[in-house]
Write an enzyme that holds these catalytic residues in place. Sequence first.
Site, PDB file in Angstrom:
ATOM      1  N   HIS A 180       0.867  -1.172   0.000  1.00  0.00           N
ATOM      2  CA  HIS A 180       0.000   0.000   0.000  1.00  0.00           C
ATOM      3  C   HIS A 180       0.898   1.214   0.000  1.00  0.00           C
ATOM      4  CE1 HIS A 180      -3.541   2.439   0.839  1.00  0.00           C
ATOM      5  NE2 HIS A 180      -2.690   3.198   1.517  1.00  0.00           N
ATOM      6  N   CYS A 181       0.729   2.080  -0.966  1.00  0.00           N
ATOM      7  CA  CYS A 181       1.617   3.235  -1.085  1.00  0.00           C
ATOM      8  C   CYS A 181       0.889   4.474  -0.579  1.00  0.00           C
ATOM      9  CB  CYS A 181       2.027   3.424  -2.541  1.00  0.00           C
ATOM     10  SG  CYS A 181       3.076   4.857  -2.781  1.00  0.00           S
ATOM     11  N   VAL A 182       1.435   5.106   0.487  1.00  0.00           N
ATOM     12  CA  VAL A 182       0.755   6.286   1.022  1.00  0.00           C
ATOM     13  C   VAL A 182       0.880   7.477   0.081  1.00  0.00           C
ATOM     14  CG1 VAL A 182       0.856   5.708   3.468  1.00  0.00           C
ATOM     15  CG2 VAL A 182       2.786   6.854   2.409  1.00  0.00           C
ATOM     16  N   ASN A 185      -1.911   7.027  -2.108  1.00  0.00           N
ATOM     17  CA  ASN A 185      -3.127   6.684  -1.361  1.00  0.00           C
ATOM     18  C   ASN A 185      -3.885   5.553  -2.044  1.00  0.00           C
ATOM     19  OD1 ASN A 185      -5.067   6.813   0.595  1.00  0.00           O
ATOM     20  ND2 ASN A 185      -6.214   8.468  -0.387  1.00  0.00           N
ATOM     21  N   ASN A 186      -3.157   4.544  -2.455  1.00  0.00           N
ATOM     22  CA  ASN A 186      -3.780   3.426  -3.141  1.00  0.00           C
ATOM     23  C   ASN A 186      -2.882   2.206  -2.965  1.00  0.00           C
ATOM     24  OD1 ASN A 186      -5.535   2.019  -4.711  1.00  0.00           O
ATOM     25  ND2 ASN A 186      -5.157   3.162  -6.593  1.00  0.00           N
TER      26      ASN A 186
END
Length: 348
Positions: A180-182, A185-186
Amino acid sequence: MDFLTLFAIYVVVVLTCIILVCKYSGQQQTPFGILYDSVVKTVAPFTPKWLQKFSQWSLHRLFHQRNNMFIYLHILLEGAVYAEFTYEVFGFCREMDTSLTSLSVPYVLLTIKTFFFYLCIRRDPGTVTKKKVAGQLHIYPYDRRLFHPGVSCPTCQLVKPARSKHCRVCNRCVQRFDHHCVWVNNCIGAQNTRYFLLYLFSVCAMAGDVALLTGDMLLHAVLRSGLLRASYLDEYGEQQPAGPMFVVQHLFLTFPRIVFMLGFLIFVFFLLAGYALFHSYLAVVNQTSNEWYKSRGYVCQHCHPTAAADNLCSPAPDHSKRYYYSRGLLRNLGEIFFPPQPVQKKDN
Ligand SMILES: *[C@@H]1O[C@H](CO)[C@@H](O)[C@H](O)[C@H]1NC(C)=O
Ligand SMILES: [Zn+2]
Ligand SMILES: [Zn+2]
């Protein structure tokens, strides 16, 4: 402002950036995460309760729930760099006859990057849904080492396809889950890994190009100032050539913002280049970060009790085996850029 103060601020800001990025760019089990946790543990007795509560709450809001904070931060940093570049570096470069073509490359790269950034944010990473799960189950066979057949996600209540994982932040299972890549945001999964890779490469190119142009500009500024040939009188009244420290100090005092930006860009460039190389390696060997961590035993029910619900490694992680199935470079890349689509069952 005198040189030392400026330099101290600079170092503090750069270090803060490094710590923040290292802590939050990915998994908890990185050496930096462990370092961070131990720092927090040592500092905790000296900080008031409400402050601890507050920081826990904000960390939770920031990193364990979906929110656009990092997208805004990203746009803000990018805006600051491009504003500085346009208002100070651009004009100076024009004066030294840098061609308009090479000066427009950063803007072209910005457009390309924004496009991939948008796709990373917008594209569905491959959510496992009730409707699609039957088709998604057939895409990859279970390897019975990292992924076992017949395991259901307790939250989504759907059978987990091989290579999928439940994202706690988005609260959904994602097919060929990477992480999950902040920053976008996805989740990064089957359907957007290609955009993520292209995004990483375009950010690197952007940071590298702006850094090169800025470095070139500063070099010309130094040459022009004649500092390299200058000398000063030391306390014994003897002539000494001005050393590199003089040049650095001169640059810091004359172009503080530009030097600051250059430092930031170089830092971002090396960090992201390393990250992009890691992800290219994974793409080339047909592995996801999730599988990479799992096969190294970083996330394992023995050390990570909450992970027990996931379909994780059997009894103990075996570090001697390679856990990936490479069918050759081209096919592996083909899978990233043309991800297999789940066959939809027609219900009549
Ligand atoms: C990639 O690995 C998976 C197993 O993790 C395998 O099922 C799949 O066929 C592999 N794809 C390629 C192109 O090698
Ligand atoms: Zn789930
Ligand atoms: Zn997610």
